[in-house]
Design a protein around this motif. Structure first.
Motif, PDB file in Angstrom:
ATOM      1  N   TYR A  58      -0.818  -2.462  -6.320  1.00 55.56           N
ATOM      2  CA  TYR A  58       0.360  -2.232  -5.475  1.00 55.56           C
ATOM      3  C   TYR A  58       1.466  -1.591  -6.301  1.00 55.56           C
ATOM      4  O   TYR A  58       1.906  -2.149  -7.316  1.00 55.56           O
ATOM      5  N   ALA A  80      -0.374   0.501  -1.677  1.00 54.05           N
ATOM      6  CA  ALA A  80      -1.434  -0.135  -2.457  1.00 54.05           C
ATOM      7  C   ALA A  80      -2.748   0.589  -2.221  1.00 54.05           C
ATOM      8  O   ALA A  80      -2.958   1.163  -1.151  1.00 54.05           O
ATOM      9  N   PRO A 131       7.634  -5.386   0.472  1.00 55.71           N
ATOM     10  CA  PRO A 131       7.627  -6.483  -0.499  1.00 55.71           C
ATOM     11  C   PRO A 131       7.687  -7.861   0.160  1.00 55.71           C
ATOM     12  O   PRO A 131       7.347  -8.856  -0.462  1.00 55.71           O
ATOM     13  N   ILE A 136       1.744  -9.467  -0.302  1.00 56.58           N
ATOM     14  CA  ILE A 136       2.493  -9.171  -1.532  1.00 56.58           C
ATOM     15  C   ILE A 136       3.219 -10.408  -2.033  1.00 56.58           C
ATOM     16  O   ILE A 136       3.249 -10.673  -3.240  1.00 56.58           O
ATOM     17  N   SER A 187      13.044  -1.885  -2.396  1.00 60.27           N
ATOM     18  CA  SER A 187      11.829  -2.562  -2.847  1.00 60.27           C
ATOM     19  C   SER A 187      11.984  -3.044  -4.288  1.00 60.27           C
ATOM     20  O   SER A 187      11.591  -4.167  -4.630  1.00 60.27           O
TER      21      SER A 187
END
Length: 297
Positions: A58, A80, A131, A136, A187
């Motif tokens: 990722y 990812a 995120p 994640i 992010s």
């Protein structure tokens, strides 16, 4: 600023546990958080010694590249890739990139193979995740457990690996349209907060992680996540505090320290304001109050 020395603690962990059950279900071969800046980073899926492995990688910031068959894909923050070893792929650091920061996990076992086959055939090799998506967040938790040396046997590794596969399955089953892509700056700030919430970081550290001006960052952050940066950081800390209160007998002062507060009294005041009771009261009622996360207004 804390970011100057804490944001660079890149680490990778390999696990070599005995136990045939992992091959039947899922095992973790490795997990890591890395940054690369050299073209020497170049992995060919047909030339690697690892066999029967599944790689999920990722991108956190910067840019990378992956070639699957004849197609090349540029990888930026939030994207990812999922590939199996061996297979016809190659992921590498492109010459036009300054840096590539990513978190990765390599799994093995029958369930991992089946999950990756299903995703590759039905969704593809590249998926966008925010995120805040469950896969994640779980990946970050697994990495944190590795850093804290809490993955100590094959059963813990299998439990984490299987949970990650289930979150991947849940995520891809719910994909109805391409995921909304967060700005890379946001992010980076969110992932910085998720990684360093246990340190006394604040707004200035999140701003520095984003690379934006404070004014631009706070406006963009609120527009993306619908809460202020400090409220988001507090939410992460309260969620972790709730987990520790429910699952451990650690003293309140120690819990305060583990979630980024240097003073137990101040932590208790913040907790009471957000949850409606003191940490001690919450702990005493932990079997009757089914709360694992807190929604902050």
């Amino acid at each position: 600023m804390l970011i100057n020395h804490q944001h660079k603690n890149y680490e990778s962990f390999g696990f070599r546990f005995k136990g045939e059950h992992q091959k039947k279900i899922v095992g973790i071969h490795s997990i890591g958080w890395e940054e690369v800046t050299s073209p020497s980073y170049d992995w060919d899926g047909l030339k690697r010694s690892e066999v029967g492995k599944c790689v999920f990688q990722y991108t956190l910031s910067g840019q990378g590249m992956i070639q699957v068959g004849p197609k090349e894909y540029s990888l930026s923050a939030g994207q990812a890739f999922l590939v199996k070893i061996p297979s016809k792929h190659r992921y590498f650091f492109p010459t036009n990139s300054e840096r590539w920061e990513f978190i990765h996990i390599t799994l093995y076992g029958n369930e991992a193979q089946k999950t990756f086959d299903f995703i590759n055939e039905n969704i593809g090799y590249i998926i966008t995740f925010s995120p805040e998506s469950e896969p994640i967040k779980l990946l970050l938790k697994i990495f944190e457990s590795a850093v804290d040396q809490k993955i100590t046997d094959a059963y813990q590794a299998s439990a984490f690996g299987y949970s990650f596969l289930m979150e991947l399955n849940r995520f891809v089953q719910n994909i109805g349209s391409p995921a909304e892509k967060w700005p890379e700056s946001i992010s980076k700030a969110v992932l910085f907060a998720q990684k360093h919430y246990n340190n006394p970081i604040g707004l200035d550290d999140m701003v520095e992680a984003s690379g934006l001006s404070k004014y631009h960052f706070t406006r963009l952050f609120h527009g993306t996540i619908s809460m202020t940066p400090l409220k988001y950081l507090t939410k992460i800390r309260m969620d972790k505090a709730i987990e520790l209160l429910r699952q451990s007998d650690l003293p309140i002062e120690e819990i305060a320290s583990q979630v980024g507060y240097s003073n137990g009294n101040y932590f208790s005041k913040v907790f009471h304001k957000k949850v409606g009771m003191t940490p001690g009261q919450f702990r005493q009622s932990k079997y009757t109050v089914p709360v694992n996360h807190i929604v902050i207004d």
